[in-house]
Design a protein around this motif. Structure first.
Motif, PDB file in Angstrom:
ATOM      1  N   GLY A  36       0.785  -1.235   0.000  1.00 35.33           N
ATOM      2  CA  GLY A  36       0.000   0.000   0.000  1.00 35.33           C
ATOM      3  C   GLY A  36       0.814   1.282   0.000  1.00 35.33           C
ATOM      4  O   GLY A  36       0.332   2.323   0.463  1.00 35.33           O
ATOM      5  N   LYS A  37       2.029   1.236  -0.556  1.00 38.45           N
ATOM      6  CA  LYS A  37       2.886   2.433  -0.545  1.00 38.45           C
ATOM      7  C   LYS A  37       2.276   3.567  -1.365  1.00 38.45           C
ATOM      8  O   LYS A  37       2.182   4.710  -0.900  1.00 38.45           O
ATOM      9  N   SER A  38       1.887   3.255  -2.592  1.00 37.73           N
ATOM     10  CA  SER A  38       1.316   4.290  -3.453  1.00 37.73           C
ATOM     11  C   SER A  38      -0.026   4.791  -2.918  1.00 37.73           C
ATOM     12  O   SER A  38      -0.342   5.978  -3.009  1.00 37.73           O
ATOM     13  N   THR A  39      -0.811   3.887  -2.334  1.00 35.72           N
ATOM     14  CA  THR A  39      -2.087   4.300  -1.740  1.00 35.72           C
ATOM     15  C   THR A  39      -1.849   5.234  -0.563  1.00 35.72           C
ATOM     16  O   THR A  39      -2.572   6.225  -0.375  1.00 35.72           O
ATOM     17  N   LEU A  40      -0.836   4.932   0.245  1.00 38.05           N
ATOM     18  CA  LEU A  40      -0.508   5.786   1.385  1.00 38.05           C
ATOM     19  C   LEU A  40      -0.155   7.194   0.924  1.00 38.05           C
ATOM     20  O   LEU A  40      -0.654   8.181   1.482  1.00 38.05           O
ATOM     21  N   ILE A  41       0.680   7.289  -0.101  1.00 39.33           N
ATOM     22  CA  ILE A  41       1.071   8.617  -0.585  1.00 39.33           C
ATOM     23  C   ILE A  41      -0.128   9.332  -1.190  1.00 39.33           C
ATOM     24  O   ILE A  41      -0.324  10.539  -0.982  1.00 39.33           O
ATOM     25  N   VAL A  53      10.755   5.098  -9.567  1.00 38.18           N
ATOM     26  CA  VAL A  53      10.666   5.923  -8.363  1.00 38.18           C
ATOM     27  C   VAL A  53       9.863   7.171  -8.717  1.00 38.18           C
ATOM     28  O   VAL A  53      10.246   7.929  -9.608  1.00 38.18           O
ATOM     29  N   ALA A  54       8.740   7.359  -8.054  1.00 38.41           N
ATOM     30  CA  ALA A  54       7.885   8.516  -8.324  1.00 38.41           C
ATOM     31  C   ALA A  54       8.094   9.553  -7.226  1.00 38.41           C
ATOM     32  O   ALA A  54       8.038   9.225  -6.038  1.00 38.41           O
ATOM     33  N   THR A 105       8.952   4.288  -3.746  1.00 39.98           N
ATOM     34  CA  THR A 105       9.874   3.325  -4.337  1.00 39.98           C
ATOM     35  C   THR A 105       9.207   1.974  -4.555  1.00 39.98           C
ATOM     36  O   THR A 105       8.263   1.624  -3.855  1.00 39.98           O
ATOM     37  N   PRO A 106       9.705   1.191  -5.519  1.00 40.69           N
ATOM     38  CA  PRO A 106       9.073  -0.096  -5.840  1.00 40.69           C
ATOM     39  C   PRO A 106       9.252  -1.134  -4.746  1.00 40.69           C
ATOM     40  O   PRO A 106      10.187  -1.075  -3.947  1.00 40.69           O
ATOM     41  N   VAL A 138      17.027   1.941  -3.612  1.00 41.54           N
ATOM     42  CA  VAL A 138      18.271   2.554  -3.146  1.00 41.54           C
ATOM     43  C   VAL A 138      18.365   3.990  -3.635  1.00 41.54           C
ATOM     44  O   VAL A 138      18.727   4.903  -2.888  1.00 41.54           O
ATOM     45  N   THR A 139      18.009   4.208  -4.889  1.00 38.53           N
ATOM     46  CA  THR A 139      18.039   5.557  -5.462  1.00 38.53           C
ATOM     47  C   THR A 139      17.102   6.493  -4.701  1.00 38.53           C
ATOM     48  O   THR A 139      17.474   7.611  -4.346  1.00 38.53           O
ATOM     49  N   GLY A 140      15.884   6.044  -4.430  1.00 37.36           N
ATOM     50  CA  GLY A 140      14.903   6.898  -3.772  1.00 37.36           C
ATOM     51  C   GLY A 140      15.250   7.212  -2.332  1.00 37.36           C
ATOM     52  O   GLY A 140      14.976   8.309  -1.834  1.00 37.36           O
ATOM     53  N   ALA A 141      15.885   6.253  -1.629  1.00 34.58           N
ATOM     54  CA  ALA A 141      16.175   6.434  -0.208  1.00 34.58           C
ATOM     55  C   ALA A 141      17.515   7.113   0.052  1.00 34.58           C
ATOM     56  O   ALA A 141      17.784   7.528   1.176  1.00 34.58           O
ATOM     57  N   SER A 142      18.363   7.232  -0.979  1.00 34.11           N
ATOM     58  CA  SER A 142      19.731   7.718  -0.764  1.00 34.11           C
ATOM     59  C   SER A 142      19.782   9.149  -0.249  1.00 34.11           C
ATOM     60  O   SER A 142      20.733   9.525   0.440  1.00 34.11           O
TER      61      SER A 142
END
Length: 432
Positions: A31-36, A87-88, A104-105, A115-119
């Motif tokens: 539910g990551k995208s739903t949360l955002i 990564v959106a 992130t996916p 990794v890219t999104g969290a860096s």
């Protein structure tokens, strides 16, 4: 299909408002995208036409509700498959703080995207499906958050509505995650039970979980203290660009532009330029809005020095008695991001702060199992999405700190020179 009110009141962020970067992570369908989407909707940070588009697409898909995940899943393949691939990045603001979100996916094959999104994140949210509990990807993402030294982590136990808002389920997941997190380096951990679909504990406290006495997720995001996370002790200013205006009026002007990576710089401070080792003092610190008395991370400024020194892109301004390590032999944890494996003897380009060089992989010391944290010293190479300890040697010295001390001067990327693709991300553990 449920529809929400069309009224949209956008917060006008002020220029000096505090900014928090955070990333979401977790397994597939947690539910990551739903949360955002819920955060954007409930904070009134989406436009009417965006909501209309999401409602229309939800109807076309046959959803019985307005699928807020579509606000971030923008690629056609993402919408067709119902997963996140890229990564959106999304932006919103409340009266207290501005936010940049990296969605992130969850699939293991897209760990490199995570990794890219969290860096660059100040905080990470790891979502866990309340029905499934901790799974492999939950542990993998918690480990990567720790590896990337993200200082704040939120465990969001989602879909509490599907387990009858059970306090026992939440407590068990929190206990399992905390036990795993004790093996990692996570300085600040907070757990929140939520329902992203229904909005419980997202912006306001949920009436369905009276046993939970903590704050809502947005309240935590608004109030988490992150200013002290930056290194304000070690002055680090990688020079990105030398400014020499081609004008008679500014014939004597020479400025050095870049982003402060650590410490505090003030007019009149004694500084050293590496790798030359020459010392001078700061004559002026300038921004796009004019001169300032001091500069600190992550400000982008132009520095003028009292003496005319030979300073170019890739050099670093620091304190004479507090210098980074000038090294060509580097030990690092590397996350490998391409199909072809990383093997000893491989030659790559390396990008570290504003300095570029070439490097050769001297040794792959071990591969790390991110679920058990077991070191496989017989691996000999790193495959796609593997994380391992690597020793490399560069053609030019890097001006580096350990990653745990400074995420900017301690991080680098590896580039395949034949394709110009980024194939690895590294975190320096030692240099000499």
């Amino acid at each position: 299909m449920t529809t929400a009110t069309r009224e949209t009141t956008l917060v006008e962020p002020s220029a000096n408002m505090d900014l928090l970067r955070f990333a979401t992570a977790g397994s597939v369908d947690d539910g990551k995208s739903t949360l955002i989407g819920r955060l954007l909707f409930d904070s009134k940070s989406i436009f009417t036409d965006q909501l209309e588009s999401v409602e229309r697409t939800s109807q076309e898909r046959g959803d019985e509700y307005t699928n807020l995940a579509l606000l971030t899943d923008g690629l056609r393949a993402e919408r067709e498959q119902g997963i996140t691939i890229d990564v959106a990045y999304r932006y919103f603001a409340t009266p207290r703080r501005k936010f940049i979100i990296a969605d992130t996916p969850g699939h293991i094959q897209y760990t490199r995207n995570m990794v890219t999104g969290a860096s660059t994140a100040d905080l990470a949210i790891v979502l866990v499906d309340a029905r499934k509990g901790l799974v492999e990807q939950s542990r993998r993402h918690a480990f990567i958050v720790s590896l990337l030294r993200v200082p704040h982590l939120v465990l969001a136990v989602n879909k509490m509505d599907l387990v009858d808002w059970s306090e026992e389920v939440f407590d068990e997941i929190q206990r399992d995650f905390t036990n795993f997190a004790t093996k990692l380096d996570i300085p600040d951990l907070t757990a929140v039970p939520i329902s992203a679909l229904l909005g419980d504990n997202i912006v306001t406290r949920s009436e369905n979980m009276p046993w939970y006495d903590g704050s809502s997720l947005l309240h935590h995001l608004e109030h988490v203290h992150h200013a002290s996370d930056r290194n304000l002790v070690d002055v680090r200013f990688p020079v990105q660009y030398v400014i020499r205006p081609q004008s008679l009026q500014y014939a004597d002007y020479r400025g050095y532009a870049g982003q402060v990576a650590g410490g505090v710089l003030k007019k009149g401070d004694e500084v050293m330029v590496l790798p030359s080792g020459l010392t001078t003092r700061i004559a002026e610190i300038e921004t796009a809005d004019g001169p300032v008395a001091e500069a600190y991370a992550p400000m982008s400024v132009t520095i003028r020095l009292e003496d005319e020194l030979d300073v170019s892109r890739g050099d670093m301004i620091c304190r004479p008695h507090n210098q980074p390590c000038v090294a060509q032999d580097i030990d690092a944890m590397v996350c490998w991001m391409t199909d072809a494996p990383l093997v000893p003897g491989q030659k790559l380009a390396i990008k570290h702060t504003t300095r570029s060089a070439r490097t050769v992989i001297k040794d792959v010391q071990y591969r790390l199992d991110v679920n058990t944290l077991h070191r496989d010293e017989s691996a000999g190479q790193l495959g796609l999405n593997d994380v391992g300890r690597v020793r490399l040697r560069t053609t030019a010295p890097l001006l580096a700190d350990e990653y745990r001390r400074n995420r900017i001067t301690g991080g680098f990327i590896l580039v395949d020179e034949s394709t110009n693709r980024t194939v690895g991300a590294g975190m320096i553990t030692g240099a000499n």
